[in-house]
Design a protein around this motif. Structure first.
Motif, mmCIF file in Angstrom:
data_model
loop_
_atom_site.group_PDB
_atom_site.id
_atom_site.type_symbol
_atom_site.label_atom_id
_atom_site.label_comp_id
_atom_site.label_asym_id
_atom_site.label_seq_id
_atom_site.Cartn_x
_atom_site.Cartn_y
_atom_site.Cartn_z
ATOM 1 N N THR A 1 0.823 -1.217 0.000
ATOM 2 C CA THR A 1 0.000 0.000 0.000
ATOM 3 C C THR A 1 0.854 1.262 0.000
ATOM 4 N N LYS A 2 2.176 1.095 0.124
ATOM 5 C CA LYS A 2 3.135 2.220 0.181
ATOM 6 C C LYS A 2 2.800 3.154 1.343
ATOM 7 N N GLU A 3 2.622 2.564 2.503
ATOM 8 C CA GLU A 3 2.254 3.326 3.696
ATOM 9 C C GLU A 3 3.306 3.137 4.785
ATOM 10 N N VAL A 4 3.634 4.225 5.470
ATOM 11 C CA VAL A 4 4.525 4.170 6.616
ATOM 12 C C VAL A 4 3.861 4.902 7.773
ATOM 13 N N ILE A 5 3.927 4.292 8.968
ATOM 14 C CA ILE A 5 3.333 4.880 10.169
ATOM 15 C C ILE A 5 4.380 4.863 11.273
ATOM 16 N N LYS B 1 8.146 6.563 0.868
ATOM 17 C CA LYS B 1 8.887 7.174 -0.250
ATOM 18 C C LYS B 1 9.782 6.152 -0.953
ATOM 19 N N THR B 2 9.754 6.199 -2.280
ATOM 20 C CA THR B 2 10.587 5.313 -3.079
ATOM 21 C C THR B 2 12.049 5.767 -3.016
ATOM 22 N N ILE B 3 12.957 4.826 -2.819
ATOM 23 C CA ILE B 3 14.382 5.117 -2.807
ATOM 24 C C ILE B 3 14.963 4.697 -4.153
ATOM 25 N N GLU B 4 15.657 5.610 -4.812
ATOM 26 C CA GLU B 4 16.231 5.329 -6.132
ATOM 27 C C GLU B 4 17.586 4.635 -5.959
ATOM 28 N N TRP B 5 17.523 3.316 -5.783
ATOM 29 C CA TRP B 5 18.738 2.545 -5.559
ATOM 30 C C TRP B 5 19.517 2.341 -6.852
ATOM 31 N N LYS B 6 20.842 2.373 -6.742
ATOM 32 C CA LYS B 6 21.720 1.986 -7.846
ATOM 33 C C LYS B 6 22.328 0.632 -7.480
ATOM 34 N N MET B 7 22.003 -0.377 -8.270
ATOM 35 C CA MET B 7 22.408 -1.731 -7.950
ATOM 36 C C MET B 7 23.864 -1.965 -8.356
#
Length: 300
Positions: free
Chosen positions: A111-115, A132-138
């Protein structure tokens, strides 16, 4: 036909081998140690003796070093401090952050929820917001963490302006000159406005972003992790973020006594932006109180 690099082959092999081991009702527990370093010299400790510095660091140990447990499933997780009974006197004399105590943090990657359960000056809040989406570099670099093969990933993430872990003292030459000038002006001025020299937080700064290095294992194929970190194709076992390192020390998969992962429910519900505004107003009140006392002293 080009051959795939060996580490890429390894990654896919681990992914496919692990995918059949985790059913929908899968649950695990990961135990972490979090350590934040602090430079005593930066906070006025240059004139302290080595013995005094050691005493101060011992007092701050319970604040800078903590243990956490992440209980996770394929979709949900709850991250909370594994509180230990402190020895008498431990942590006394150091109360930085004591009025801003963070409780359990719930994440739902579906659900993209954080509490976040959060106490602030004796009042309980529930900070509900979007995960929030983290833009990871693999990366392809690997290392062993315990019995797990971990892969490296990096990212640049924004920092909350009230995150004490990244707070540092502003002590550049320009800022020192500006402070001296402000001190002189504040003595001469009869204006009731608060000058920078009256502000106890004026010498503290927080970077807008920090670089993060994470190590995750596809052998546990859930995109969960400690604190705010998530979104990799495997459980995050280690995080190096600015001055803080979070390291997994133990993992229990499918424990016999499963724990219900529940959202925190007690407290006034606010968004992160609303909570930041509440803190900002409180800090402003403290600035005014502090400035008022200073002006009162100068008036006598």
């Amino acid at each position: 036909m080009k051959k795939l690099p060996l580490k890429i082959v390894l990654l896919f092999t681990v992914l496919f081998a692990s995918s059949n081991l985790f059913a929908q009702d899968f649950q695990g527990k990961a135990y972490y140690v979090s350590k934040t370093t602090m430079d005593m010299d930066e906070w006025g400790g240059r004139d302290m003796s080595p013995e005094r510095k050691k005493q101060m660091m011992e007092r701050m140990k319970s604040f800078l070093e903590k243990e956490y447990v992440l209980t996770f499933s394929q979709v949900e997780s709850i991250y909370k401090e594994d509180e230990k009974l402190e020895a008498p006197g431990a942590g006394r004399g150091f109360r930085m952050g004591g009025s801003m105590t963070g409780g359990p943090k719930y994440k739902n990657v579906k659900t993209k929820e954080v509490i976040q359960d959060q106490e602030f000056f004796g009042k309980q809040f529930l900070i509900k917001d979007e995960l929030k989406t983290i833009e990871w570099k693999m990366g392809t670099e690997t290392k062993l963490i315990g019995q797990y093969t971990a892969f490296k990933a990096t990212a640049t993430v924004p920092v909350d302006r009230f995150d004490w872990r990244s707070m540092r003292r502003s002590n550049s030459d320009d800022e020192k000159k500006e402070k001296k000038k402000a001190d002189k002006d504040s003595v001469k001025s009869t204006n009731t406005d608060i000058t920078k020299s009256d502000d106890p937080l004026s010498e503290i700064e927080v970077p807008k972003t920090i670089d993060v290095v994470a190590w995750y294992t596809p052998q546990i194929p859930v995109n969960q992790g400690p604190d705010n970190y998530w979104g990799l194709p495997g459980l995050i076992l280690e995080v190096n973020a600015d001055r803080t390192t979070i390291l997994c020390t133990k993992i229990v998969l499918n424990p016999s006594d499963k724990e219900t992962i529940e959202q925190p429910k007690k407290g006034e519900v606010v968004t992160q932006a609303e909570y930041t505004e509440i803190i900002t107003k409180k800090m402003q009140e403290m600035r005014e109180m502090y400035g008022g006392r200073n002006r009162g002293r100068r008036g006598h």
